[in-house]
Structures are given as C-alpha cells and as structure tokens.
Design a protein around this motif. Structure first.
Motif, PDB file in Angstrom:
ATOM      1  N   LYS A  22       0.933  -0.781   0.334  1.00 58.53           N
ATOM      2  CA  LYS A  22       0.129   0.206   0.128  1.00 58.53           C
ATOM      3  C   LYS A  22       0.470   1.159   0.015  1.00 58.53           C
ATOM      4  CE  LYS A  22      -2.077   2.139   4.290  1.00 58.53           C
ATOM      5  NZ  LYS A  22      -1.286   2.806   4.101  1.00 58.53           N
ATOM      6  N   ASN A  23       2.095   1.636   0.926  1.00 55.09           N
ATOM      7  CA  ASN A  23       2.690   2.670   0.754  1.00 55.09           C
ATOM      8  C   ASN A  23       3.779   2.674  -0.180  1.00 55.09           C
ATOM      9  OD1 ASN A  23       1.493   2.875   3.658  1.00 55.09           O
ATOM     10  ND2 ASN A  23       3.020   2.734   5.359  1.00 55.09           N
ATOM     11  N   ARG A  93      -4.867  10.814   4.191  1.00 51.46           N
ATOM     12  CA  ARG A  93      -4.095  11.531   3.830  1.00 51.46           C
ATOM     13  C   ARG A  93      -2.961  11.730   2.935  1.00 51.46           C
ATOM     14  NH1 ARG A  93      -0.364  11.457   6.269  1.00 51.46           N
ATOM     15  NH2 ARG A  93      -0.429  13.885   6.784  1.00 51.46           N
ATOM     16  N   ARG A 122      -1.076  14.657  12.452  1.00 48.72           N
ATOM     17  CA  ARG A 122      -0.284  14.909  11.073  1.00 48.72           C
ATOM     18  C   ARG A 122      -0.549  15.839  10.065  1.00 48.72           C
ATOM     19  NH1 ARG A 122      -1.346   8.998   9.162  1.00 48.72           N
ATOM     20  NH2 ARG A 122      -0.274   8.989   8.207  1.00 48.72           N
ATOM     21  N   PRO A 123       1.184  16.916  10.266  1.00 50.73           N
ATOM     22  CA  PRO A 123       1.098  18.172   9.625  1.00 50.73           C
ATOM     23  C   PRO A 123       2.186  17.672   8.744  1.00 50.73           C
ATOM     24  CG  PRO A 123       2.283  17.676  11.840  1.00 50.73           C
ATOM     25  CD  PRO A 123       1.868  16.425  12.200  1.00 50.73           C
ATOM     26  N   ILE A 124       1.644  18.426   7.710  1.00 47.50           N
ATOM     27  CA  ILE A 124       3.073  18.518   6.366  1.00 47.50           C
ATOM     28  C   ILE A 124       3.930  19.843   6.906  1.00 47.50           C
ATOM     29  CG2 ILE A 124       1.001  17.218   4.933  1.00 47.50           C
ATOM     30  CD1 ILE A 124       0.303  19.987   3.835  1.00 47.50           C
ATOM     31  N   ASP A 125       4.606  20.016   7.425  1.00 51.51           N
ATOM     32  CA  ASP A 125       5.364  21.451   6.942  1.00 51.51           C
ATOM     33  C   ASP A 125       6.427  20.809   6.914  1.00 51.51           C
ATOM     34  OD1 ASP A 125       5.331  19.544   9.909  1.00 51.51           O
ATOM     35  OD2 ASP A 125       7.099  20.746  10.953  1.00 51.51           O
ATOM     36  N   ILE A 126       7.196  19.700   6.926  1.00 55.19           N
ATOM     37  CA  ILE A 126       8.357  19.528   6.447  1.00 55.19           C
ATOM     38  C   ILE A 126       7.760  19.395   4.557  1.00 55.19           C
ATOM     39  CG2 ILE A 126      10.118  18.128   6.183  1.00 55.19           C
ATOM     40  CD1 ILE A 126       8.806  16.742   9.130  1.00 55.19           C
ATOM     41  N   PHE A 161      13.194  16.068   9.868  1.00 54.23           N
ATOM     42  CA  PHE A 161      12.553  14.962  10.751  1.00 54.23           C
ATOM     43  C   PHE A 161      12.038  14.191   9.634  1.00 54.23           C
ATOM     44  CE2 PHE A 161      10.750  11.370  13.016  1.00 54.23           C
ATOM     45  CZ  PHE A 161      10.235  10.934  11.762  1.00 54.23           C
ATOM     46  N   SER A 163      10.908  12.279   7.458  1.00 52.10           N
ATOM     47  CA  SER A 163       9.173  12.067   7.069  1.00 52.10           C
ATOM     48  C   SER A 163       9.539  11.221   5.856  1.00 52.10           C
ATOM     49  CB  SER A 163       8.559  13.234   6.534  1.00 52.10           C
ATOM     50  OG  SER A 163       7.417  12.833   6.091  1.00 52.10           O
ATOM     51  N   VAL A 164       8.652   9.586   5.525  1.00 61.97           N
ATOM     52  CA  VAL A 164       8.358   9.781   4.591  1.00 61.97           C
ATOM     53  C   VAL A 164       7.751   9.944   3.719  1.00 61.97           C
ATOM     54  CG1 VAL A 164       7.319   7.177   4.038  1.00 61.97           C
ATOM     55  CG2 VAL A 164       8.420   7.143   6.398  1.00 61.97           C
ATOM     56  N   GLY A 165       6.324  10.697   4.232  1.00 69.32           N
ATOM     57  CA  GLY A 165       5.866  11.531   3.022  1.00 69.32           C
ATOM     58  C   GLY A 165       6.293  12.159   2.456  1.00 69.32           C
ATOM     59  N   ASP A 307       4.438   0.611  12.722  1.00 63.39           N
ATOM     60  CA  ASP A 307       3.301  -0.250  11.726  1.00 63.39           C
ATOM     61  C   ASP A 307       2.885  -1.225  12.235  1.00 63.39           C
ATOM     62  OD1 ASP A 307       3.289   1.809   8.162  1.00 63.39           O
ATOM     63  OD2 ASP A 307       2.743   2.179   9.787  1.00 63.39           O
ATOM     64  N   ILE A 329       6.889   7.450  16.689  1.00 64.08           N
ATOM     65  CA  ILE A 329       6.442   8.214  15.515  1.00 64.08           C
ATOM     66  C   ILE A 329       5.512   8.674  15.518  1.00 64.08           C
ATOM     67  CG2 ILE A 329       5.879   8.045  13.564  1.00 64.08           C
ATOM     68  CD1 ILE A 329       9.383   7.539  13.831  1.00 64.08           C
ATOM     69  N   ARG A 333      -0.702   6.307  19.128  1.00 64.72           N
ATOM     70  CA  ARG A 333      -0.856   4.929  18.672  1.00 64.72           C
ATOM     71  C   ARG A 333      -0.943   4.019  18.798  1.00 64.72           C
ATOM     72  NH1 ARG A 333       1.997   3.774  12.624  1.00 64.72           N
ATOM     73  NH2 ARG A 333      -0.058   2.150  11.909  1.00 64.72           N
ATOM     74  N   ARG A 373      -4.209  -0.178  11.372  1.00 63.12           N
ATOM     75  CA  ARG A 373      -2.776  -1.136  12.495  1.00 63.12           C
ATOM     76  C   ARG A 373      -3.536  -1.950  13.692  1.00 63.12           C
ATOM     77  NH1 ARG A 373      -0.779  -2.436   7.713  1.00 63.12           N
ATOM     78  NH2 ARG A 373       0.194  -0.410   6.760  1.00 63.12           N
TER      79      ARG A 373
HETATM   80  C1  EPZ Z   1       4.208   7.002   5.893  1.00 62.80           C
HETATM   81  O1  EPZ Z   1       2.928   7.682   6.730  1.00 62.80           O
HETATM   82  C2  EPZ Z   1       3.349   5.222   5.803  1.00 62.80           C
HETATM   83  N1  EPZ Z   1       1.772   5.827   5.494  1.00 62.80           N
HETATM   84  C3  EPZ Z   1       2.240   5.465   7.244  1.00 62.80           C
HETATM   85  O2  EPZ Z   1       2.088   4.240   7.088  1.00 62.80           O
HETATM   86  C4  EPZ Z   1       3.701   4.791   8.199  1.00 62.80           C
HETATM   87  O3  EPZ Z   1       3.167   4.958   9.948  1.00 62.80           O
HETATM   88  C5  EPZ Z   1       4.887   6.529   8.103  1.00 62.80           C
HETATM   89  O4  EPZ Z   1       5.016   6.917   7.046  1.00 62.80           O
HETATM   90  C6  EPZ Z   1       5.724   5.642   9.359  1.00 62.80           C
HETATM   91  O5  EPZ Z   1       6.291   5.292   8.577  1.00 62.80           O
HETATM   92  C7  EPZ Z   1       2.440   5.875   3.931  1.00 62.80           C
HETATM   93  O6  EPZ Z   1       3.322   5.842   3.159  1.00 62.80           O
HETATM   94  C8  EPZ Z   1       0.642   6.321   2.925  1.00 62.80           C
HETATM   95  P1  EPZ Z   1       5.995  10.852   7.993  1.00 62.80           P
HETATM   96  P2  EPZ Z   1       4.042   9.384   6.133  1.00 62.80           P
HETATM   97  O7  EPZ Z   1       5.523  11.724   7.304  1.00 62.80           O
HETATM   98  O8  EPZ Z   1       4.612  10.266   5.573  1.00 62.80           O
HETATM   99  C9  EPZ Z   1       5.861  14.018  11.335  1.00 62.80           C
HETATM  100  C10 EPZ Z   1      -0.311   2.668   7.978  1.00 62.80           C
HETATM  101  O9  EPZ Z   1      -1.095   2.544   9.249  1.00 62.80           O
HETATM  102  N2  EPZ Z   1       5.529  15.197  10.489  1.00 62.80           N
HETATM  103  O10 EPZ Z   1       7.190   9.583   8.674  1.00 62.80           O
HETATM  104  O11 EPZ Z   1       2.135  10.525   6.607  1.00 62.80           O
HETATM  105  C11 EPZ Z   1       4.484  13.449  11.911  1.00 62.80           C
HETATM  106  O12 EPZ Z   1       3.438  14.057  12.243  1.00 62.80           O
HETATM  107  C12 EPZ Z   1       0.379   4.184   7.656  1.00 62.80           C
HETATM  108  O13 EPZ Z   1       0.449   2.165   6.483  1.00 62.80           O
HETATM  109  C13 EPZ Z   1       5.779  16.324  10.800  1.00 62.80           C
HETATM  110  O14 EPZ Z   1       6.492  16.748  12.063  1.00 62.80           O
HETATM  111  O15 EPZ Z   1       4.999   9.444   8.228  1.00 62.80           O
HETATM  112  C14 EPZ Z   1       4.780  11.708  12.419  1.00 62.80           C
HETATM  113  O16 EPZ Z   1       4.733  11.785  13.892  1.00 62.80           O
HETATM  114  C15 EPZ Z   1       0.207   5.035   8.806  1.00 62.80           C
HETATM  115  N3  EPZ Z   1       5.636  17.006  10.007  1.00 62.80           N
HETATM  116  C16 EPZ Z   1       5.888  12.076  12.105  1.00 62.80           C
HETATM  117  O17 EPZ Z   1       6.422  12.897  11.467  1.00 62.80           O
HETATM  118  C17 EPZ Z   1       5.729  16.209   8.487  1.00 62.80           C
HETATM  119  O18 EPZ Z   1       5.478  17.448   7.768  1.00 62.80           O
HETATM  120  C18 EPZ Z   1       6.088  10.699  10.540  1.00 62.80           C
HETATM  121  O19 EPZ Z   1       5.290  10.998   9.241  1.00 62.80           O
HETATM  122  C19 EPZ Z   1       5.195  15.463   7.993  1.00 62.80           C
HETATM  123  C20 EPZ Z   1       5.190  13.846   8.937  1.00 62.80           C
END
Ligand code: EPZ
Length: 427
Positions: A22-23, A93, A122-126, A161, A163-165, A307, A329, A333, A373
């Motif tokens: 999925k991811n 999201r 789940r902010p998107i500032d990064i 940080f 961040s994956v996304g 996850d 993370i 959760r 999960r």
């Molecule tokens: C991805 O989410 C996955 N989703 C999540 O899987 C997974 O849990 C997560 O990565 C961590 O591995 C997809 O890939 C679609 P992050 P994502 O950006 O990209 C903070 C599942 O169950 N953050 O690494 O949203 C955020 O708040 C899902 O399949 C910021 O502060 O994860 C969080 O605390 C759930 N600012 C942490 O980083 C930002 O701009 C991890 O977020 C972005 C993130």
C-alpha cells in the motif's frame, strides 16, 4: 458496515501470498502525474486506499482504469484541475502526495490540508518547507495549501525529521525541476526506494534512495512506463505475528528479510522461531516457541516500524513477564490498548510508553476497530482469545489489507466477515 467474527484456538498453518505494498503504491500512483504518457502498474493491492487514490486522480482529470485484479493504468495527459478537495483528502491523508507532482507539472496546486487522523495530528510542514526550497510559493487559504512555481529549481534541503511522505513529495517535485536537488536526512524506508525506481523507470534520475542523502537530477520531461509494485512488508509482518501467536507454522512470501530486519530481530528476542529463504523470498515462523517479553522502541527505518507495533503487542499480551513499547513516531498510536484490555490484556499506558504484563489467556469480547493497524491487532488477538471475538468497523482493515479474513481462513482460522446489523443503518 461489516464486522469480523473470530473464534480463537486454531493453530494457523500454510502459506500466505503477500499483496503489493500500500505504502509504495500510493506515492507511485501520485508520481504517475509526472509522466507524459500512459503508466501501467502491476501488483497493485485491491484495497480501499488505492480506490481513494484512483478517485483523487480522476478528480484531477486523469484517466485511470483500475481492473481491481492488480493492474492499474493511469494517463494524466488531460489533468486540468490541479485541485484535491477536502472531501477526498480527509478520507485518505496520503492524497497530499499529489501536491509535489501537480506543482511540478501544472505550476500550481491547490490541495486540502489533510488534517489529523486517529493516530495523530500529522502535519505537513516538512513537505511544504521542502517545496519552498525548490522555489515554490506556498500559502494556506481556507484549509487549503496553494503552491505555485513557474518552474521549480533544484535546491538543497535537510529535513528536520526523516518524514516518509515529505521525502516522497519533494523527490517527486524535484524530478522535474530545473537543476539538481540534494535532500538530506531523508526517510530510508524500502517504499522510498520503490518510488525512486519508478521515477527512474519513467526517465527520471534519482540516486541514493534508501540512504539519508538523495540526489535528484531534474529533467524537462518524463514518460509513460510499466512498473510492478514491491510486496507489502507490513502485511507480511502481520501474518508472521499471526502464525507465531497461534504457535502455528506460517510462511509468507514474496518477502525479503532485509525489508523487515529490525522486526525479525524483535521476533527472535520474543522467542519466535523462524527461517528466511532468500532464494524463494519467503519467511517462515514455526514451532518451537518460547515466548519472552520484549522492549520495543519504534523509529524510522531501519529501526522497528511503527506500523507493526500494535501487532507485536498482541503477542506480548500473552507472554509471561513485562514488555514495554515506546511509540516515538505518532502521538496517539495506542488505540488498540483499551480494546486489548477488553479482551483481558493487562496493559498500562504512561505517555508514549505502554507497559504490557503478559496474561495466561485472553477471552473473547466485542471490540471496536479504530485505525488500520490497531484493527489488525484486534483480529490477531481474536485468533487466540478463548471463545468469540467480534471486531466492529472493519472498514479500517479494508484500507490496507487485501482479503484479510480470507487469507486467515485459508490458514485455518475460524473467522468470518458478516454485516454488522447492530451497527448498520436500517435498510
Ligand atoms: C507513512 O506516513 C506511512 N503512510 C504510514 O503508514 C507510516 O506509519 C509512516 O510513514 C511512518 O513510517 C504511507 O506511506 C501512505 P511521516 P507519513 O511523514 O508519510 C511527523 C499505515 O499504517 N511529520 O514519516 O504520514 C508526523 O506527524 C500508515 O500504513 C511532521 O511533523 O509518515 C509523524 O509524527 C500509518 N511534519 C511523523 O512525522 C511533516 O511534514 C511520521 O510521519 C511530516 C511528518
């Protein structure tokens, strides 16, 4: 609304076919926007989140055919509305992943802020800071991100940080920028590498994916191509726990151990016996089991994946001794904890730490799914709880698991899915 009813006590036995990730699929579908031509994706899982992303791409004007049998074709030539609305983004999201590709190809993008979800704000500032580093003008208006850039320029950006996304969004935008981009402190998840492989397949030039430093050489144009999605390591981990929990003999594949190394190390620590077959790309759990308490700290790849935290906690719930789970993370959760306690688990939450005292046996009850999960973890608990467990709101599970109850039934679980009359609107 559906529910899953499981009667505990069966040992699982057999082989599980792991679906596409999925991811990895979600960012790769968004990246199809970058291609001036038809993209064909294979090994796409048939799950709700994919249907949501198909809907997002269609509202942008893309032509998407989702055969539902693992192949999705996407043509984005006619994208004429670079807008992702709140209605769609709030249901998933990961829709925010269209922001970078739309900005890079349309010069403008208007995407709803995703808002929080069950597991956190789940902010998107990064994401936004990274796009600004590529020369984008970003503003927030009425709950929408509006991003504009005549032509993005290669730049340097070190993420606060990993961040994956954010890594994915910036990598996609940079692939059509004028010049080279260096991203640092990148996420290293295998799904990032799958996305980079896809971008290179459509004519991009991404080097270093899977490490903390990624270089993207921007191109003027990217092209259609075919690509097969990597298998889902979180689904694989979920079924390995299911096999161990029931003291069964379960093989998952295709799956590479390198994608789950820290999780496998924890399984070992938890007294789960397993073998890896690199040649066939399978992993098998089988008796004897000597369950032991564990200390788990979730972190970015290559450390223990958040996850799989809820799923492994289910095993600790019936393991003598005290296990501790430190979730670093996401801020919320532990939604599965209260429900596991309804099944007789002894778990106390202290901030971001959950202390699990193993009990001899869980007993079946009615429980409520809350996020993807956590819901899977409740079904796993039902596999070993005495008597009948009913898991309600299983649409959470459908977001990320293809035919979850069917695959468990095929392994011998006493499990069915039916309509939750008590929780469904009268027809
Ligand atoms: C991805 O989410 C996955 N989703 C999540 O899987 C997974 O849990 C997560 O990565 C961590 O591995 C997809 O890939 C679609 P992050 P994502 O950006 O990209 C903070 C599942 O169950 N953050 O690494 O949203 C955020 O708040 C899902 O399949 C910021 O502060 O994860 C969080 O605390 C759930 N600012 C942490 O980083 C930002 O701009 C991890 O977020 C972005 C993130």
């Amino acid at each position: 609304m559906d529910r899953i009813v499981v009667n505990g006590g069966r040992r699982l036995k057999g082989r599980v076919q792991i679906s596409g990730s999925k991811n990895a699929t979600l960012p790769i579908m968004a990246a199809a926007i970058l291609a001036k031509g038809r993209v064909r994706l294979d090994n796409v899982p048939n799950i709700r989140d994919i249907k949501s992303m198909v809907a997002v791409l269609r509202t942008l004007g893309a032509n998407v055919v989702n055969g539902g049998r693992g192949t999705v074709t996407i043509s984005t030539r006619r994208i004429n509305k670079p807008e992702a609305h709140y209605e769609l983004v709030k249901t998933m999201r990961a829709s925010i992943l269209v922001l970078g590709p739309l900005l890079a190809t349309q010069g403008v993008a208007r995407v709803s802020l995703p808002g929080g979800c069950a597991i956190g704000t789940r902010p998107i500032d990064i994401h936004l800071k990274g796009l600004e580093a590529l020369g984008a003008d970003i503003r927030i208006e009425e709950g929408y991100v509006i991003a504009e850039a005549e032509r993005l320029k290669g730049g340097n950006y070190k993420m606060p940080f990993a961040s994956v996304g954010a890594t994915e969004n910036i990598m996609m935008a940079a692939s059509l920028a004028d010049g080279t981009t260096i991203l640092e402190n990148c996420a290293k998840e295998p799904e990032i590498t799958d996305l980079a492989n896809f971008i290179n397949e459509i004519g991009g030039e991404v080097n270093g994916a899977g490490t903390e430093r990624i270089e993207i050489v921007g191109k003027d144009k990217l092209y259609g191509a075919s690509y097969s999605i990597m298998p889902d390591r979180i689904e694989a981990g979920t079924f390995l726990v299911a096999g161990a929990l029931t003291r069964g003999d379960v093989t998952v594949g295709p799956m590479r151990a390198e994608w789950l190394q820290s999780f496998l190390d924890k399984l070992s620590e938890a007294g789960v016996n397993f073998e890896i077959n690199d040649e066939n790309e399978t992993i098998r759990v089988f008796p004897p089991y000597e369950f032991k308490p564990v200390t788990v700290k979730t972190d970015v790849f290559p450390f223990f994946p958040t996850d799989l935290q809820a799923q492994l906690m289910t095993l600790s719930a019936i393991t003598e001794g005290e296990s501790t789970y430190h979730e670093t993370i996401f801020e919320n959760r532990f939604m599965h904890v209260a429900e596991l306690c309804r099944l007789g688990a002894d778990i106390k939450i202290d901030g971001s730490i959950a202390r699990v005292k193993g009990v001899k046996e869980l007993s079946g009850a009615e429980v409520m799914a809350s996020d993807l999960r956590a819901s899977a973890a409740l079904v796993l608990a039902g596999l070993i709880a005495k008597g009948r467990t009913v898991v309600r709101r299983v649409y959470h599970i459908d977001r990320g698991y293809e035919r979850f109850e069917e695959k468990l039934a095929k392994l011998g679980a006493n499990i069915i899915r039916d309509r939750d009359a008590a929780n469904s609107p009268k027809k």
